[in-house]
Design an enzyme around this catalytic site. Structure first.
Site, PDB file in Angstrom:
ATOM      1  NE  ARG A 267      97.386 -54.138  87.632  1.00  0.00           N
ATOM      2  CZ  ARG A 267      98.331 -54.021  86.692  1.00  0.00           C
ATOM      3  NH1 ARG A 267      98.136 -54.539  85.494  1.00  0.00           N
ATOM      4  NH2 ARG A 267      99.454 -53.395  86.936  1.00  0.00           N
TER       5      ARG A 267
ATOM      6  CG  HIS B 161      98.602 -58.922  84.502  1.00  0.00           C
ATOM      7  ND1 HIS B 161      97.343 -58.656  84.010  1.00  0.00           N
ATOM      8  CD2 HIS B 161      98.983 -60.101  83.980  1.00  0.00           C
ATOM      9  CE1 HIS B 161      96.990 -59.639  83.201  1.00  0.00           C
ATOM     10  NE2 HIS B 161      97.960 -60.525  83.166  1.00  0.00           N
TER      11      HIS B 161
ATOM     12  CE1 TYR C  45     102.354 -51.729  85.308  1.00  0.00           C
ATOM     13  CE2 TYR C  45     104.132 -53.333  85.337  1.00  0.00           C
ATOM     14  CZ  TYR C  45     102.794 -53.025  85.492  1.00  0.00           C
ATOM     15  OH  TYR C  45     101.899 -54.002  85.829  1.00  0.00           O
TER      16      TYR C  45
HETATM   17  C1  LIG Z   1      94.464 -62.598  72.595  1.00  0.00           C
HETATM   18  C2  LIG Z   1      95.438 -62.332  73.723  1.00  0.00           C
HETATM   19  N1  LIG Z   1      96.426 -61.438  73.552  1.00  0.00           N
HETATM   20  C3  LIG Z   1      97.288 -61.187  74.567  1.00  0.00           C
HETATM   21  C4  LIG Z   1      97.183 -61.857  75.750  1.00  0.00           C
HETATM   22  C5  LIG Z   1      98.176 -61.590  76.881  1.00  0.00           C
HETATM   23  N2  LIG Z   1      97.493 -60.905  77.973  1.00  0.00           N
HETATM   24  C6  LIG Z   1      96.997 -61.582  79.029  1.00  0.00           C
HETATM   25  S1  LIG Z   1      96.205 -60.595  80.101  1.00  0.00           S
HETATM   26  C7  LIG Z   1      96.561 -59.225  79.212  1.00  0.00           C
HETATM   27  C8  LIG Z   1      96.085 -57.865  79.671  1.00  0.00           C
HETATM   28  C9  LIG Z   1      94.604 -57.728  79.659  1.00  0.00           C
HETATM   29  O1  LIG Z   1      94.211 -56.500  80.165  1.00  0.00           O
HETATM   30  P1  LIG Z   1      92.701 -56.165  80.466  1.00  0.00           P
HETATM   31  O2  LIG Z   1      91.819 -56.730  79.420  1.00  0.00           O
HETATM   32  O3  LIG Z   1      92.615 -54.713  80.708  1.00  0.00           O
HETATM   33  O4  LIG Z   1      92.381 -56.997  81.803  1.00  0.00           O
HETATM   34  P2  LIG Z   1      93.006 -56.836  83.262  1.00  0.00           P
HETATM   35  O5  LIG Z   1      94.156 -57.785  83.351  1.00  0.00           O
HETATM   36  O6  LIG Z   1      93.428 -55.424  83.425  1.00  0.00           O
HETATM   37  O7  LIG Z   1      91.912 -57.218  84.200  1.00  0.00           O
HETATM   38  C10 LIG Z   1      97.277 -59.548  78.057  1.00  0.00           C
HETATM   39  C11 LIG Z   1      97.756 -58.588  77.063  1.00  0.00           C
HETATM   40  C12 LIG Z   1      96.147 -62.804  75.878  1.00  0.00           C
HETATM   41  N3  LIG Z   1      95.938 -63.478  77.009  1.00  0.00           N
HETATM   42  N4  LIG Z   1      95.277 -63.004  74.865  1.00  0.00           N
END
Ligand SMILES: Cc1ncc(C[n+]2csc(CCOP(=O)(O)OP(=O)(O)O)c2C)c(N)n1
Ligand SMILES: [Mg+2]
Length: 355
Positions: A254, A258, A267
């Site tokens: 990435r 985020h 971080y």
């Molecule tokens: C069930 C749930 N838990 C926590 C979150 C908070 N949250 C939003 S995005 C995220 C990270 C997701 O990471 P990843 O699946 O690796 O996708 P990326 O953002 O790296 O594309 C989190 C923890 C959420 N949206 N839904």
């Protein structure tokens, strides 16, 4: 004994040279088309991040650095019959599949709530923020298509972070048992907001998890468009032939953040980032096409200018939309709004004068 991942599929090296003995999985015309889509993804991201900083665009999760993963996977699908079930970081995959970029842009610019409606005939489900909640839905969709005797395939996206949810396990388990026509495409971009991949799972490769569900898992260099496309084509072929699911782990990075509220410099490991900068998915294709004499500086400049103009045109068209009325927040949520919601809308109109 250490459990080793199967070798990571790679074809095109970061220096733009094919790995010894490897054959490109796309012909030149198709690769130029892929490059165009990757550039559209990158230039769109760069431009809308600027708009977000000016307060003209909503919170946004860019696909920066993941363009080969996003575009290469979707290019293995037939938009006429196959389905995409996205997470939220695969914008150009759903656009390539028929979801109009103008519509999405207008929504991000607060101009319409219409984009929550999927246009008729576009085989895409809405983006999903509740992590992994899209996967049981995707398996149900694939199972339904199978029961209807269609030869359609579902590609469901998930992140490394999303794979720690219970829904991930439930969905992959059921998909394996019912042998449904689905490809689970995991973008392992090394981060789940600020949680690094090393704290996400003790498995040496997410792709190994597929064995526990009784179907193949494959790990690919997610910054190599040839490798991503090759793995996706093979998985789609298996699904279409009735041989069931595949889990693809696309190892990428990435390069942005985020989303526009995040600051990864607090971080992130600088060396890891620099390492992936050297493996940029777009540079790699440009070097390859140059070595074949298919792209020179002039042609690349022209292509970038064309794509940039397209992004400008999309943004201008979206900006010219009339904008959302305050009571627009009640639209497009329910097909038939319950009485309670209708009453709330009336109350809201009464108290706000909703000009
Ligand atoms: C069930 C749930 N838990 C926590 C979150 C908070 N949250 C939003 S995005 C995220 C990270 C997701 O990471 P990843 O699946 O690796 O996708 P990326 O953002 O790296 O594309 C989190 C923890 C959420 N949206 N839904
Ligand atoms: Mg991630």
């Amino acid at each position: 004994m250490a459990i080793m991942a199967e070798t990571r599929l790679m074809t095109l090296q970061p220096d733009g040279k094919l790995l010894k003995g490897a054959r490109p999985s796309m012909d030149e015309e198709f690769l130029l088309d892929a490059l165009r889509w990757m550039l559209l993804s990158r230039l769109y991201d760069e431009k809308v991040i600027g708009l977000q900083r000016q307060g003209r665009f909503g919170v946004y999760s860019p696909g920066l650095g993941q363009e080969a993963s996003i575009v290469g996977s979707s290019m293995a699908l037939d938009p006429e019959r196959d389905w995409i079930v996205p997470q939220y970081r695969e914008l150009m995959a759903i656009v390539r599949h028929g979801y109009p970029l103008e519509k999405i842009t207008a929504t991000y610019m607060g101009k319409t709530t219409e984009a929550t409606r999927i246009p008729e005939g576009v085989n895409v489900l809405p983006t999903q923020v509740a992590l992994a909640a899209q996967l049981p839905q995707a398996v149900g969709l694939a199972w339904g298509l199978k029961l209807q005797g269609k030869d359609a395939v579902v590609m469901a996206y998930i992140g490394d972070g999303g794979s720690s949810e219970g829904d991930f396990h439930e969905a992959l388990n059921l998909a394996g048992v019912q042998k449904v026509p689905i490809v689970f495409f995991m973008q392992n971009n090394q981060w789940a907001i600020s949680t690094p991949r090393s704290l996400q799972s003790a498995t040496p490769s997410f792709s190994l998890r597929a064995a526990g569900y009784g179907f193949p898992g494959v790990e690919v260099d997610g910054n190599d468009i040839f490798a991503v496309y090759q793995a996706a084509v093979e998985a789609v072929r298996r699904a279409r032939a009735g041989d069931g699911p595949t889990l693809i782990e696309s190892v990428t990075y990435r390069m942005g953040f985020h989303n526009t509220t995040d600051n990864p410099s607090r971080y992130e490991d600088k060396e890891q980032r620099a390492d992936f900068e050297r493996r940029d998915p777009i540079d790699r294709v440009v070097r390859y096409l140059r070595s074949l004499g298919l792209l020179d500086e002039q042609r690349e400049d022209n292509l970038r200018a064309e794509v940039s103009a397209e992004v400008d045109r999309v943004i201008e068209a979206a900006a010219a939309e009339p904008g959302v009325r305050p009571d627009g927040m009640f639209d497009n949520v329910y097909e038939r709004p319950p009485a309670r919601v209708l009453k709330q809308r009336e109350q809201f109109r009464g108290s706000n004068g909703n000009a």
